[in-house]
Design a protein around this motif. Structure first.
Motif, PDB file in Angstrom:
ATOM      1  N   UNK A 169      -7.629   0.939  13.727  1.00  0.00           N
ATOM      2  CA  UNK A 169      -8.336  -0.332  13.862  1.00  0.00           C
ATOM      3  C   UNK A 169      -8.161  -1.209  12.620  1.00  0.00           C
ATOM      4  N   UNK A 170      -8.242  -0.593  11.427  1.00  0.00           N
ATOM      5  CA  UNK A 170      -8.064  -1.365  10.201  1.00  0.00           C
ATOM      6  C   UNK A 170      -6.649  -1.927  10.101  1.00  0.00           C
ATOM      7  N   UNK A 171      -5.660  -1.116  10.467  1.00  0.00           N
ATOM      8  CA  UNK A 171      -4.279  -1.601  10.430  1.00  0.00           C
ATOM      9  C   UNK A 171      -4.053  -2.728  11.425  1.00  0.00           C
ATOM     10  N   UNK A 172      -4.636  -2.587  12.608  1.00  0.00           N
ATOM     11  CA  UNK A 172      -4.485  -3.638  13.614  1.00  0.00           C
ATOM     12  C   UNK A 172      -5.148  -4.926  13.141  1.00  0.00           C
ATOM     13  N   UNK A 173      -6.345  -4.805  12.516  1.00  0.00           N
ATOM     14  CA  UNK A 173      -6.998  -6.005  11.997  1.00  0.00           C
ATOM     15  C   UNK A 173      -6.176  -6.651  10.891  1.00  0.00           C
ATOM     16  N   UNK A 174      -5.586  -5.813  10.014  1.00  0.00           N
ATOM     17  CA  UNK A 174      -4.729  -6.371   8.967  1.00  0.00           C
ATOM     18  C   UNK A 174      -3.517  -7.070   9.515  1.00  0.00           C
ATOM     19  N   UNK A 175      -2.896  -6.459  10.535  1.00  0.00           N
ATOM     20  CA  UNK A 175      -1.738  -7.108  11.144  1.00  0.00           C
ATOM     21  C   UNK A 175      -2.130  -8.409  11.843  1.00  0.00           C
ATOM     22  N   UNK A 176      -3.277  -8.401  12.481  1.00  0.00           N
ATOM     23  CA  UNK A 176      -3.727  -9.625  13.140  1.00  0.00           C
ATOM     24  C   UNK A 176      -3.989 -10.735  12.121  1.00  0.00           C
ATOM     25  N   UNK A 177      -4.560 -10.353  10.974  1.00  0.00           N
ATOM     26  CA  UNK A 177      -4.806 -11.357   9.935  1.00  0.00           C
ATOM     27  C   UNK A 177      -3.498 -11.883   9.369  1.00  0.00           C
ATOM     28  N   UNK A 178      -2.541 -10.981   9.150  1.00  0.00           N
ATOM     29  CA  UNK A 178      -1.241 -11.419   8.639  1.00  0.00           C
ATOM     30  C   UNK A 178      -0.512 -12.298   9.650  1.00  0.00           C
ATOM     31  N   UNK A 179      -0.650 -11.969  10.934  1.00  0.00           N
ATOM     32  CA  UNK A 179       0.011 -12.775  11.960  1.00  0.00           C
ATOM     33  C   UNK A 179      -0.627 -14.154  12.088  1.00  0.00           C
ATOM     34  N   UNK A 180      -1.973 -14.199  11.910  1.00  0.00           N
ATOM     35  CA  UNK A 180      -2.653 -15.488  12.014  1.00  0.00           C
ATOM     36  C   UNK A 180      -2.500 -16.331  10.761  1.00  0.00           C
TER      37      UNK A 180
ATOM     38  N   UNK B 277       6.946 -10.600   1.737  1.00  0.00           N
ATOM     39  CA  UNK B 277       5.897 -10.507   2.750  1.00  0.00           C
ATOM     40  C   UNK B 277       6.414  -9.811   4.001  1.00  0.00           C
ATOM     41  N   UNK B 278       7.675 -10.029   4.346  1.00  0.00           N
ATOM     42  CA  UNK B 278       8.245  -9.323   5.494  1.00  0.00           C
ATOM     43  C   UNK B 278       8.334  -7.829   5.215  1.00  0.00           C
ATOM     44  N   UNK B 279       8.672  -7.462   3.990  1.00  0.00           N
ATOM     45  CA  UNK B 279       8.718  -6.041   3.637  1.00  0.00           C
ATOM     46  C   UNK B 279       7.335  -5.412   3.748  1.00  0.00           C
ATOM     47  N   UNK B 280       6.311  -6.145   3.323  1.00  0.00           N
ATOM     48  CA  UNK B 280       4.946  -5.610   3.428  1.00  0.00           C
ATOM     49  C   UNK B 280       4.557  -5.432   4.889  1.00  0.00           C
ATOM     50  N   UNK B 281       4.925  -6.379   5.727  1.00  0.00           N
ATOM     51  CA  UNK B 281       4.607  -6.244   7.148  1.00  0.00           C
ATOM     52  C   UNK B 281       5.329  -5.059   7.777  1.00  0.00           C
ATOM     53  N   UNK B 282       6.594  -4.858   7.429  1.00  0.00           N
ATOM     54  CA  UNK B 282       7.320  -3.699   7.950  1.00  0.00           C
ATOM     55  C   UNK B 282       6.695  -2.399   7.460  1.00  0.00           C
ATOM     56  N   UNK B 283       6.262  -2.365   6.211  1.00  0.00           N
ATOM     57  CA  UNK B 283       5.630  -1.153   5.697  1.00  0.00           C
ATOM     58  C   UNK B 283       4.327  -0.858   6.425  1.00  0.00           C
ATOM     59  N   UNK B 284       3.542  -1.895   6.708  1.00  0.00           N
ATOM     60  CA  UNK B 284       2.278  -1.692   7.437  1.00  0.00           C
ATOM     61  C   UNK B 284       2.548  -1.198   8.846  1.00  0.00           C
TER      62      UNK B 284
END
Length: 545
Positions: free
Chosen positions: A27-38, A421-428
């Motif tokens: 859930x925390x990872x999904x929320x982080x990804x949603x925040x990064x996507x938004x 930032x793309x590298x951080x998103x891939x790592x997440x």
């Protein structure tokens, strides 16, 4: 929901804790990804601004409601709005990196403004305009201009203006060529100012940048490169491309010299002017008698008694001015003249077939050909032996270049630069996939397999062991080998299969020869699995034909 509850009740406490923690992490990872996507994609708006200018830009962004982010001395805004924001801020006069220009004169009025105030505002505006022009050039981050203009007093009419420019580059020190250009720029904008009176100072090192010697060196290098290209083009027309190497060393005069010569020839004289003066005088003198009474009378005889005397005088004077022969000559030698020229030429030889082996063998070029090429190079370079120029031309074998094999090169292309930032998103995303695989999927599958172990029939006479049957029924953990039921194998194979799959029995009973008896024995040994198989058969929906 019932399946989830039954699955949760089948797990032990340790696995329940692991599944709960994994769920929270997911859930925390999904929320982080949603925040990064938004979050909008930010791009650099300005960097390296003065604190005052950066504050004005931030105030304008806050007033317009534009989302922004400050990272050190850099300001980031959404990439889609960056260009429009730059144009909008430029219309507002932001960022104000330089001093004010001619707009300072707009605030001056005729009332209450003295001549000294107007002169100070004028030179301040001139300095601001020059700083703006310098900042418009690429590679300049900050610039300030100071002009020392003489006063308008009649006692200081001979005083000349001077100026100093302090610049900070975006990529290190200021090159000498840029300093020379700045000198001419400032000198051309101020009346009576010469480039020699302008000092350019590097704001990072604090040193004065001189461009005279660098300009001379650059001019010498350009002339040497031109000579090299001309000589190489001339040689390649004869020996072929890649068979000649030319190096040119050009030594130039770096100092300036002024020679004034005056030659006087004492043996020769020239009349430059002639002056002639003539003078003539004539006088007549009459003799007088004795003084008597008769001489005092008008008609007396005394007036006719004396004699007369005449005299004439003439004079001629001539003056000739001569000038000794004199020759005056003034010679000014500027930097850049060729002092010495050295040319080195290396030419590959000839490769002729060997009469014995037929393989190509290297041979030097004949001397007459080298003499002809030497004469051509000397004429093309302008070799002057009286000046001390040297020309060296040799024919020597060229060694082959050890080029890497293209077929052995790596098939992987070079890695392109990636956005952090793309590298951080891939790592997440990788962490989320790892958490889902290790802490959610694997415990759930392991708990389900432990809760419902059951065999499934895979054929008419063989019990197949596997994870799950094709129709969705539970499966039995696979033994070492399948157990045949239709007599395809002998009793030894069945005995070996029973021995490999029996876990609770201490000894293995002999296998009966009848297939029905063997099935009955297997059901008796594995009652739980048999019950599960029968239960799965009963739970199957009926197929209506």
């Amino acid at each position: 929901m019932q399946n989830v509850l039954s699955l949760w009740s089948a797990l032990d406490p340790r696995r329940r804790i692991v599944v709960a923690l994994a769920t929270v992490a997911v859930f925390a990872a999904v929320l982080g990804l949603a925040r990064m996507a938004a979050r909008p994609d930010l791009s650099l708006l300005y960097a390296g601004l003065d604190p005052a200018a950066a504050g004005d830009v931030l105030a304008a962004l806050d007033q317009s409601g534009t989302p922004h982010e400050v990272r050190g001395t850099s300001i980031f805004v959404p990439a889609a709005d960056r260009d429009a924001l730059r144009l909008t801020l430029a219309g507002q006069g932001l960022p104000a990196n330089s001093a004010a220009g001619y707009e300072l004169l707009d605030s001056l009025s005729g009332f209450g403004t003295t001549a000294q105030m107007f002169d100070a505002a004028y030179w301040r505006a001139k300095e601001g305009e020059l700083a703006r022009t310098i900042l418009a050039a690429p590679g300049i981050r900050q610039a300030r201009v100071h002009i020392a203009a003489p006063s308008s007093s009649f006692l200081q009419r001979d005083a000349a203006p001077s100026a100093s420019v302090t610049v900070i580059g975006t990529s290190g020190a200021i090159p000498p060529q840029r300093a020379t250009a700045l000198r001419y720029l400032v000198a051309s904008a101020v009346a009576g100012l010469t480039p020699d009176a302008v000092s350019v100072i590097d704001g990072q090192t604090g040193a004065v940048v001189s461009g005279d010697q660098a300009a001379d060196t650059q001019g010498a290098d350009a002339r040497a490169a031109l000579l090299r290209a001309n000589i190489l083009r001339l040689l390649e027309a004869r020996v072929g491309p890649g068979n000649a190497v030319v190096e040119v060393s050009l030594e130039t005069v770096t100092e300036s010299e002024a020679i004034t010569e005056r030659v006087i020839d004492p043996d020769s004289r020239i009349a430059i002017s002639t002056e002639t003066t003539e003078r003539a005088t004539a006088s007549t003198e009459t003799g007088r008698g004795a003084v008597t009474v008769a001489s005092n009378l008008p008609d007396g005889d005394a007036a006719r008694d004396g004699g007369a005397a005449q005299s004439e005088d003439s004079e001629t004077r001539e003056t000739v001015n001569y000038e000794v022969s004199e020759t005056r000559r003034e010679v000014v030698r500027a930097p850049g003249a060729v002092r010495r020229l050295s040319v080195a030429v290396l030419i590959d030889g000839l490769r002729v077939p060997d009469p014995d082996s037929g393989q190509p063998v290297w041979q030097p070029r004949p001397e007459p050909e080298l003499d002809a090429l030497r004469a051509l190079v000397a004429a093309a370079a302008g070799i002057d032996a009286a000046r001390g120029d040297e020309l060296t031309l040799r024919s020597m074998e060229f060694r082959p270049l050890d080029l890497p094999n293209i077929e052995d090169a790596s098939w992987m292309p070079p890695l392109a630069p990636l956005d952090p930032m793309r590298l951080v998103q891939l790592a997440v995303l990788a962490v989320v996939a790892l958490v889902l695989g290790l802490f959610v999927v694997r415990p759930v599958l392991a708990g389900r397999a432990a809760a419902r172990p059951a065999p499934a029939l895979a054929g008419p006479g063989v019990i197949a062991m596997g994870d799950a049957a094709a129709d969705g029924t539970a499966a039995l953990p696979a033994p070492a080998r399948p157990i045949p039921l239709a007599g395809e194998a002998d009793a030894a194979d069945v005995q070996a299969a029973r021995a490999g799959s029996a876990e609770a029995n201490d000894a293995v009973q002999p296998v009966p020869p009848d297939p029905v008896e063997r099935l009955r024995l297997l059901i008796a040994e594995r009652r739980d699995e048999s019950v599960e198989i029968l239960r799965s058969w009963l739970d199957e929906p009926e197929e209506h034909v």
